[in-house]
Scaffold this active site. Structure first.
Site, short mmCIF file in Angstrom:
data_model
loop_
_atom_site.label_atom_id
_atom_site.label_comp_id
_atom_site.label_asym_id
_atom_site.label_seq_id
_atom_site.Cartn_x
_atom_site.Cartn_y
_atom_site.Cartn_z
N TYR A 43 -2.23 -6.76 -19.66
CA TYR A 43 -2.74 -6.76 -18.29
C TYR A 43 -1.74 -7.33 -17.29
O TYR A 43 -1.79 -7.04 -16.11
CB TYR A 43 -4.10 -7.45 -18.17
CG TYR A 43 -4.18 -8.87 -18.65
CD1 TYR A 43 -3.71 -9.92 -17.89
CD2 TYR A 43 -4.76 -9.16 -19.88
CE1 TYR A 43 -3.78 -11.22 -18.34
CE2 TYR A 43 -4.85 -10.46 -20.33
CZ TYR A 43 -4.36 -11.49 -19.56
OH TYR A 43 -4.43 -12.77 -19.99
N GLU B 206 -1.92 0.85 11.48
CA GLU B 206 -2.25 0.33 10.14
C GLU B 206 -0.98 0.02 9.36
O GLU B 206 -0.94 -0.94 8.58
CB GLU B 206 -3.09 1.35 9.36
CG GLU B 206 -4.48 1.57 9.92
CD GLU B 206 -5.26 2.57 9.10
OE1 GLU B 206 -6.20 2.15 8.43
OE2 GLU B 206 -4.90 3.77 9.13
N LYS C 106 -10.16 -0.73 0.85
CA LYS C 106 -9.55 -1.25 2.08
C LYS C 106 -10.61 -2.07 2.79
O LYS C 106 -11.72 -1.59 3.01
CB LYS C 106 -9.08 -0.10 2.98
CG LYS C 106 -8.39 -0.57 4.26
CD LYS C 106 -8.16 0.56 5.25
CE LYS C 106 -7.13 1.53 4.75
NZ LYS C 106 -6.76 2.50 5.81
#
Length: 120
Positions: free
Chosen positions: A55, A24, A100
């Site tokens: 933001y 990964e 994920k």
């Protein structure tokens, strides 16, 4: 005046190398980050960036943390949360979620999720 406002970013996509398994951290993955903040309205009709949450800065904080490869998404999420909490001490609530998209699991799964919520 007791008015609350929410400011945040939803569905911010990053490609990063987080994951417990070595492959990964080599192959990488797509992650989706949501950041929601809440605070009191400081003054009615105030048009100043200094009296709110920028933001653009939330995005920069998330991007910086996403670049630091970690084994656990929990570590990444807490890093984002703590940095936002330090930079914007007037916030009452901070919620960070990270998904994920491709998981090393058998089966049809949209994504995994970690989420943390801070309340003052």
């Amino acid at each position: 005046m007791n008015i609350k406002k929410k400011i945040g970013l939803e569905g911010v996509r990053f490609f990063a190398y987080h994951g417990f398994y070595p492959e990964e951290q080599i192959l990488g993955n797509e992650f989706i980050v949501d950041i929601i903040t809440e605070m009191d309205v400081l003054s009615d009709g105030d048009d100043e960036l200094a009296n709110t949450v920028n933001y653009e800065r939330l995005f920069e904080i998330a991007a910086l943390q996403m670049k630091k490869t970690q084994k656990l998404l929990e570590t990444v999420a807490i890093g984002i949360l703590n940095t936002i909490k330090e930079e914007f001490p007037s916030l009452d609530t901070i919620r960070i979620s990270i998904r994920k998209t491709r998981l090393p699991l058998e089966g049809e799964i949209n994504n995994s999720l970690v989420e943390f919520t801070y309340r003052k």
